[in-house]
Write a protein that holds these residues in place. Structure first.
Motif, mmCIF file in Angstrom:
data_model
loop_
_atom_site.group_PDB
_atom_site.id
_atom_site.type_symbol
_atom_site.label_atom_id
_atom_site.label_comp_id
_atom_site.label_asym_id
_atom_site.label_seq_id
_atom_site.Cartn_x
_atom_site.Cartn_y
_atom_site.Cartn_z
ATOM 1 N N ASP A 76 10.950 32.286 -6.688
ATOM 2 C CA ASP A 76 10.959 33.614 -6.069
ATOM 3 C C ASP A 76 10.963 34.737 -7.099
ATOM 4 O O ASP A 76 10.559 35.870 -6.792
ATOM 5 C CB ASP A 76 12.177 33.754 -5.148
ATOM 6 C CG ASP A 76 12.032 32.941 -3.871
ATOM 7 O OD1 ASP A 76 10.906 32.482 -3.579
ATOM 8 O OD2 ASP A 76 13.055 32.758 -3.172
ATOM 9 N N GLU A 77 11.414 34.459 -8.303
ATOM 10 C CA GLU A 77 11.479 35.496 -9.330
ATOM 11 C C GLU A 77 10.141 35.723 -10.033
ATOM 12 O O GLU A 77 9.943 36.769 -10.662
ATOM 13 C CB GLU A 77 12.547 35.127 -10.369
ATOM 14 C CG GLU A 77 13.966 35.193 -9.820
ATOM 15 C CD GLU A 77 14.990 34.667 -10.811
ATOM 16 O OE1 GLU A 77 14.618 34.461 -11.988
ATOM 17 O OE2 GLU A 77 16.153 34.469 -10.425
ATOM 18 N N VAL A 78 9.234 34.762 -9.934
ATOM 19 C CA VAL A 78 7.980 34.823 -10.694
ATOM 20 C C VAL A 78 7.197 36.112 -10.452
ATOM 21 O O VAL A 78 6.734 36.751 -11.415
ATOM 22 C CB VAL A 78 7.095 33.592 -10.399
ATOM 23 C CG1 VAL A 78 5.736 33.717 -11.095
ATOM 24 C CG2 VAL A 78 7.786 32.322 -10.876
ATOM 25 N N THR A 124 6.001 32.319 -20.935
ATOM 26 C CA THR A 124 7.018 31.464 -21.540
ATOM 27 C C THR A 124 7.690 30.551 -20.520
ATOM 28 O O THR A 124 8.149 29.469 -20.873
ATOM 29 C CB THR A 124 8.090 32.322 -22.237
ATOM 30 O OG1 THR A 124 8.656 33.241 -21.293
ATOM 31 C CG2 THR A 124 7.495 33.099 -23.399
ATOM 32 N N GLY A 125 7.731 30.992 -19.265
ATOM 33 C CA GLY A 125 8.396 30.172 -18.253
ATOM 34 C C GLY A 125 7.451 29.336 -17.404
ATOM 35 O O GLY A 125 7.892 28.656 -16.476
ATOM 36 N N ARG A 126 6.143 29.361 -17.726
ATOM 37 C CA ARG A 126 5.140 28.700 -16.882
ATOM 38 C C ARG A 126 5.470 27.228 -16.623
ATOM 39 O O ARG A 126 5.347 26.732 -15.503
ATOM 40 C CB ARG A 126 3.769 28.838 -17.531
ATOM 41 C CG ARG A 126 2.624 28.255 -16.702
ATOM 42 C CD ARG A 126 1.316 28.442 -17.447
ATOM 43 N NE ARG A 126 1.067 29.853 -17.708
ATOM 44 C CZ ARG A 126 0.383 30.315 -18.747
ATOM 45 N NH1 ARG A 126 -0.101 29.486 -19.645
ATOM 46 N NH2 ARG A 126 0.187 31.613 -18.894
ATOM 47 N N GLU A 127 5.869 26.527 -17.668
ATOM 48 C CA GLU A 127 6.158 25.091 -17.512
ATOM 49 C C GLU A 127 7.259 24.856 -16.488
ATOM 50 O O GLU A 127 7.154 23.954 -15.647
ATOM 51 C CB GLU A 127 6.577 24.500 -18.857
ATOM 52 C CG GLU A 127 6.961 23.026 -18.790
ATOM 53 C CD GLU A 127 7.403 22.466 -20.124
ATOM 54 O OE1 GLU A 127 7.786 21.282 -20.179
ATOM 55 O OE2 GLU A 127 7.376 23.222 -21.129
ATOM 56 N N SER A 136 9.432 23.327 -11.244
ATOM 57 C CA SER A 136 10.294 23.677 -10.109
ATOM 58 C C SER A 136 9.547 23.496 -8.792
ATOM 59 O O SER A 136 10.115 23.007 -7.798
ATOM 60 C CB SER A 136 10.785 25.125 -10.244
ATOM 61 O OG SER A 136 11.640 25.264 -11.364
ATOM 62 N N ARG A 137 8.279 23.872 -8.780
ATOM 63 C CA ARG A 137 7.477 23.665 -7.572
ATOM 64 C C ARG A 137 7.353 22.173 -7.262
ATOM 65 O O ARG A 137 7.421 21.758 -6.082
ATOM 66 C CB ARG A 137 6.089 24.294 -7.737
ATOM 67 C CG ARG A 137 6.087 25.814 -7.795
ATOM 68 C CD ARG A 137 4.675 26.379 -7.779
ATOM 69 N NE ARG A 137 4.674 27.829 -7.882
ATOM 70 C CZ ARG A 137 4.540 28.505 -9.011
ATOM 71 N NH1 ARG A 137 4.353 27.849 -10.164
ATOM 72 N NH2 ARG A 137 4.558 29.829 -9.029
ATOM 73 N N GLU A 138 7.159 21.365 -8.298
ATOM 74 C CA GLU A 138 7.069 19.918 -8.094
ATOM 75 C C GLU A 138 8.363 19.360 -7.519
ATOM 76 O O GLU A 138 8.330 18.487 -6.638
ATOM 77 C CB GLU A 138 6.758 19.228 -9.429
ATOM 78 C CG GLU A 138 5.352 19.508 -9.958
ATOM 79 C CD GLU A 138 5.134 18.946 -11.350
ATOM 80 O OE1 GLU A 138 6.084 18.312 -11.890
ATOM 81 O OE2 GLU A 138 4.036 19.135 -11.908
#
Length: 257
Positions: free
Chosen positions: A223-225, A235-238, A243-245
């Motif tokens: 939700d923060e993306v 930097t947080g893409r991974e 998290s989606r997985e």
């Protein structure tokens, strides 16, 4: 002159060549040509893209750590050079640079040995080397040793949101100290930051079969993306993807119960 670009690429060929020429000229004007030329020539598309985002589009305000071009083209060459540097000049700085390179390349045993032999005398409390040694110990499953180092550096101002703090919490869990582990995970929980730490906290909750709590953590991260800047998103893409997985995995587990 420009390897890996086919003659039959039509307009794309000229676009790529033009991009190389632009990047090369721009690097020449800035005095960086020697540093960038091989990446631009031998990896035309990727190299030019890296150059553009690093030297043209980013600007001083958004610039992150400089890219080690030599390490991209030939990672082993960087380690070989650092080994040669250490043989020529045996200093603490050269030891730690080599140990860091070993650790980053997965040569954990070599890294740990070098950190251990370097952390002596006036350098015994070097925070960076201790944090890196802690990472090495964790990778070797030496959780008690990792915890011992965390207790040496946990008063540092950098510790609360560091990777070392995350590994400390994970080491506590691996030694059966789950209540203490959760306390440390909660201490790293902050909005719009600490994405890897929070992701690991979600996994911790999932391993404890606290699926609703884990779902909440992963959902908060996702939700923060939309509210993040481009650097934070990169930097947080991974951890966003993972998290989606995990949210999908939790949903599937709920359906199959």
């Amino acid at each position: 002159m420009f390897p890996f670009i086919g003659e039959g690429g039509g307009y794309y060929y000229y676009i790529i060549v033009g991009l190389q020429i632009f990047c090369g000229y721009h690097a020449y004007q800035r005095g960086n040509l020697q540093r960038w030329i091989w990446l631009i020539v031998f990896l035309p598309v990727i190299g030019s893209a890296i150059y553009l985002f690093s030297e043209v589009f980013s600007g001083q305000r958004m610039r992150g750590p400089k890219i080690d071009v030599g390490a991209i083209i030939n990672p082993g060459a960087k380690i070989k050079k650092l080994e040669d540097d250490l043989r020529f000049t045996d200093t603490f700085a050269n030891r730690i640079k080599l140990a860091d390179a070993y650790l980053a390349s997965g040569q954990t045993d070599k890294a740990v040995e070098l950190y251990e032999t370097s952390l002596t005398g006036t350098f015994a409390d070097n925070e960076h080397a201790l944090s890196q040694l802690m990472t090495g110990y964790y990778n070797q499953n030496r959780y008690e040793d990792a915890i011992a180092i965390a207790n040496k550096i946990n008063r540092s101002q950098k510790f609360p949101k560091s990777k070392a703090h995350m590994l400390y919490a994970m080491a506590l869990e691996n030694t059966g100290q789950t209540e203490l582990a959760e306390k440390e995970f909660k201490a790293m929980k902050g909005r719009y930051s600490c994405f890897e730490q929070r992701y690991q906290y979600g996994l911790f909750l999932k391993r404890a079969a606290r699926y609703d709590d884990a779902h909440r953590i992963f959902t908060e991260i996702i939700d923060e993306v939309p509210h993040l800047g481009p650097i934070e998103k990169k930097t947080g893409r991974e951890w966003f993807g993972k998290s989606r997985e995990q949210l999908k995995a939790i949903a599937n587990e709920s359906v199959n119960k």
